[in-house]
Design an enzyme around this catalytic site. Structure first.
Site, mmCIF file in Angstrom:
data_model
loop_
_atom_site.group_PDB
_atom_site.id
_atom_site.type_symbol
_atom_site.label_atom_id
_atom_site.label_comp_id
_atom_site.label_asym_id
_atom_site.label_seq_id
_atom_site.Cartn_x
_atom_site.Cartn_y
_atom_site.Cartn_z
ATOM 1 N N ASP A 151 0.833 -1.193 0.000
ATOM 2 C CA ASP A 151 0.000 0.000 0.000
ATOM 3 C C ASP A 151 0.877 1.255 0.000
ATOM 4 O O ASP A 151 1.989 1.216 -0.523
ATOM 5 C CB ASP A 151 -0.943 -0.034 1.217
ATOM 6 N N HIS A 228 -3.841 6.168 2.926
ATOM 7 C CA HIS A 228 -4.505 4.980 2.397
ATOM 8 C C HIS A 228 -3.990 3.712 3.077
ATOM 9 O O HIS A 228 -4.770 2.848 3.510
ATOM 10 C CB HIS A 228 -4.279 4.918 0.886
ATOM 11 N N SER A 558 -11.346 -0.695 -1.638
ATOM 12 C CA SER A 558 -10.163 -0.622 -0.779
ATOM 13 C C SER A 558 -10.522 -0.787 0.686
ATOM 14 O O SER A 558 -9.715 -1.266 1.482
ATOM 15 C CB SER A 558 -9.460 0.730 -0.952
#
Length: 780
Positions: A151, A228, A558
């Site tokens: 990620d 994220h 996600s």
């Protein structure tokens, strides 16, 4: 490749726009040679076990092409030596061609870029930390399991990485934390965050845009600038954090699905416009993760349509995940955010667990009180002060097309004063860009709020500085419009949003969630499973503009994928000897077809419809049932080879991928026989036969009887129709014959096949499409 975590700042699906600010100038600009670029030289499975000898052989091979060992060292970007063999190097086209002609080389491909695409979730799914008897407590919340994530990095100071109550780091762990810019590998890691590495060489060698700018800051380290990676880590395995919320919304105790697991972050994505994750970096991260000893890998990354073949290195996720699964590491991937259109699902390889996104039983109703004393409950994340009764307007033009002025994405105030007023507008766009455009226009004109009427959707977000922007559907929007037109001086009151949990909030497959069937091999059902992925609370980076108090609400596949990663970690802890395929089977065959309370699950779109396997695979994940599935549809490398042969890939490519000589049968095997926990027949003309094999993981002496719900117009026979097991681990095969009564080309119809012993219901979805005229695109 689009980002799989939907930002609330512009459109519904973004090409990773990192809208963060970091004081500083452009510190890193990669120089890219006009003559050479990074190529991935893929050599398949390792031919020996010594990683040093493998790397040495890579350098020797490269030196023969570039002229010297010194030139080879300058050219080499990565040596892949743990999970598979190969390397990434800067090569000219002619050098790449020469290498591709050498023996032992599977493919030489140019590097390409990928991009990145909870207070209620776990109670909703039945694994509350307060309930004494469930999967979560059966295995001490996943203690001892290591979840690896590819990620954008981590923000180590986040409370979700606290290691309170955790014991020593598992002795088998071979990884470490890598120091870098504003990241100390010794002090920023602990017994929770036990691994943190970054992979940037492939990105820098190819990047031709400014890196680490004021508008798009990043760190040359595992530190997460955008948030994220921190967010997905939270959802998968974050520690308990009490009183977490976004500005008071979704208040509760935040945690991951497996809160006592350990986290290892492999930073492969970098903060530039349209966010870049290099295939070379992704493959290196897979290689390292396999070596380090992770138990589960979670990737909220995707590609773009058209997809690459599973043996094509340009899809680094498919190749890397094959080697991870071959090493008994389940790989969980997001399905992408290209829905609700069909054939948009990504990460479709049969060895990957592919995850769709649903809502959960939580919403954020926002009261809109009209001057006629009618209250309408819109949806928003509005945490500002109540907007007392103020003027309400709808922009209209004179002439034949008055509504043009009231289109959200192109508002015109030439004939309407909006200063100090709330504005109603309408849009046909499903993306959030219409809301953003309307807010910008209204604020610039002095307005104090926006009500947006649009198609029902699932993505909301704040509008900055607590500016009220409330979403309603067309029906409610038209009701408001009729009030405006009928009242002499229309007024409105807007109250702050509330958190509503439980009924009447319903579960739906999110409109953005990518749908099946697979565009590569429609006979492989994708997505596999669905999990909550709308307005999910998770930790984020302080540079996330939508973070408050360390947490943010985000939506996207996600968000859904790490839910399944956390559950996979729990199942891995309970059943350490189960293969990745067995875990996937357990998740799919026990899934809810309704919500946890028995209400039907719909799929958002135009129109909304009941969800089917192309929307949510086996259904909505049911963690407690998955722990005791009764039977599993297991697979190993031989089954994946069967698939690759059936899909038409050549012997050489398959052999190099697998790491041993493979010769496909002269008669191509049927992809329909791949032992998936699903049956999908995309080209049924008269009849088709296929075989499945189940393994008993329940009571040694058990009898399973057959229940079939055939798709409309489809007949199904199964032989045998009763399965007698005499031991745990026993395998029994059965044959399924499917025939159609349709005499025209049809769309897909859906049904199911269930084996039941009175305790376990082992259900797989059936999807069948009649194709009298084969390979026919029906656009009439």
């Amino acid at each position: 490749m689009e980002r799989l975590l939907i930002s609330t700042s512009s459109s519904l699906i973004l090409l990773v726009n990192f809208l963060l600010i970091l004081n500083g100038e452009n510190r890193f600009v990669a120089a890219v040679s006009a003559e050479s670029r990074v190529h991935i030289v893929y050599m398949g499975g390792r031919q020996q076990n010594d990683p040093n000898l493998i790397t040495e052989s890579h350098h020797d091979l490269l030196a023969k092409i570039v002229g010297s060992k010194e030139a080879a060292a300058d050219s080499m970007v990565y040596s892949y030596k743990h999970g598979f063999s190969g390397f990434a190097a800067k090569l000219t086209e002619s050098q790449a061609q020469k290498i591709s002609e050498l023996p032992g080389i599977v493919h030489v491909m140019p590097n390409r870029f990928h991009s990145v695409q909870t207070t209620r979730t776990w109670d909703y799914l039945g694994i509350s930390s307060h309930a004494p008897f469930n999967l979560l407590h059966d295995i001490n919340m996943g203690d001892g399991i290591i979840i690896g994530l590819l990620d954008t990095g981590v923000w180590p100071e986040s409370k979700v990485f606290n290691d309170e109550g955790l014991g020593p780091i598992p002795a088998r762990w071979k990884g470490h934390c890598q120091s870098g810019q504003l990241f100390n590998g010794t002090t920023d890691c602990n017994r929770k965050l036990i691994g943190a590495k970054y992979f940037i060489d492939g990105f820098l060698a190819e990047n031709n845009q400014p890196f680490n700018t004021t508008n798009n800051p990043d760190y040359m380290s595992p530190r997460d600038s955008f948030g994220h990676g921190t967010y997905t880590s939270t959802v998968a395995g974050g520690s308990f954090v009490a009183n977490a919320s976004y500005k008071g919304l979704a208040l509760g105790t935040a945690r991951g699905g497996a809160p006592r697991t350990r986290i290892a972050m492999y930073k492969v994505c970098w903060n530039v416009p349209q966010g870049q994750c290099s295939s070379a970096d992704i493959l290196k991260a897979f290689d390292e993760a396999i070596h380090d000893g992770v138990d589960v890998l979670s990737l909220s990354l995707g590609t773009q349509i058209p997809l690459f073949a599973e043996v094509d290195e340009r899809d680094g996720i498919a190749i890397g995940s094959f080697h991870a699964v071959a090493n008994d590491i389940p790989v969980v991937c997001a399905a992408a955010n290209d829905g609700p259109a069909a054939q948009t699902v990504h990460n479709t390889a049969p060895w990957i667990i592919t995850v769709a996104a649903t809502t959960l039983d939580r919403s954020f109703p926002t009261p809109i009180i009209l001057g006629n004393n009618v209250t309408i409950l819109g949806q928003a994340w509005y945490a500002g002060k109540e907007i007392g009764f103020t003027a309400l307007v709808y922009p209209e033009n004179p002439g034949l097309r008055p509504a043009l002025a009231g289109v959200c994405e192109s508002l015109s105030f030439n004939h309407t004063s909006v200063d100090g007023k709330v504005v109603l507008c309408f849009t046909t766009l499903t993306r959030r860009s219409a809301v953003t455009s309307a807010v910008s226009a209204v604020r610039a004109a002095g307005g104090v709020g926006v009500i947006v009427a649009k198609n029902p959707g699932d993505v909301m977000g704040p509008c900055g500085d607590d500016f009220p922007c409330v979403v309603v559907d067309y029906e409610l929007g038209t009701q408001i419009l009729f009030y405006i037109r009928s009242a002499r001086s229309p007024i409105v009151n807007i109250s702050p949003s509330k958190t509503l949990v439980g009924k009447p909030a319903s579960t739906k497959v999110a409109s953005f969630s990518s749908r099946g069937p697979s565009s590569i091999t429609p006979a492989i059902l994708k997505p596999d499973i669905a999990a909550p992925g709308v307005s999910i609370l998770g930790a984020s980076s302080p540079l996330d503009p939508f973070m408050d108090g360390g947490f943010a609400l985000h939506s996207g596949t996600s968000a859904a994928a790490p839910v399944i990663s956390g559950i996979t970690a729990l199942l891995k802890a309970k059943h350490p000897n189960w293969s990745p395929a067995a875990i996937r089977s357990a998740i799919v065959t026990t899934a809810w077809k309704t919500d946890p309370f028995g209400e039907p699950i719909f799929a958002e779109g135009s129109p909304r419809k009941l969800a089917d396997p192309f929307d949510f695979g086996g259904g909505l994940v049911n963690p407690n049932k998955a722990a005791k599935p009764g039977l599993v549809y297991d697979m190993d490398t031989d089954d994946y080879v069967h698939y690759l042969c059936g899909a038409g890939y050549n012997d050489s490519a398959i052999s190099q991928l697998v790491g041993k000589a493979i010769e496909c049968p002269s008669t191509k095997p049927s992809v329909l026989d791949v032992n998936l926990p699903s049956i999908t027949i995309p080209n049924l003309r008269n009849s088709a036969s296929l075989t499945r094999r189940v393994t008993n993981v329940g009571h040694p002496n058990s009898t399973y009887k057959l229940l079939v719900e055939p798709p409309f117009g489809i007949a199904i026979t199964v032989t045998p129709d009763v399965l007698f097991f005499q031991s745990t681990g026993q395998k029994i095969s059965f044959q399924v014959t499917v025939s159609t009564s349709h005499q025209v080309n049809t769309g897909y119809y859906f049904g199911s096949l269930t084996w039941t012993d009175g305790v376990h219901n082992v259900t797989i979805p059936i999807s069948a499409r009649t194709q009298i005229l084969q390979n026919y695109s029906d656009e009439n």
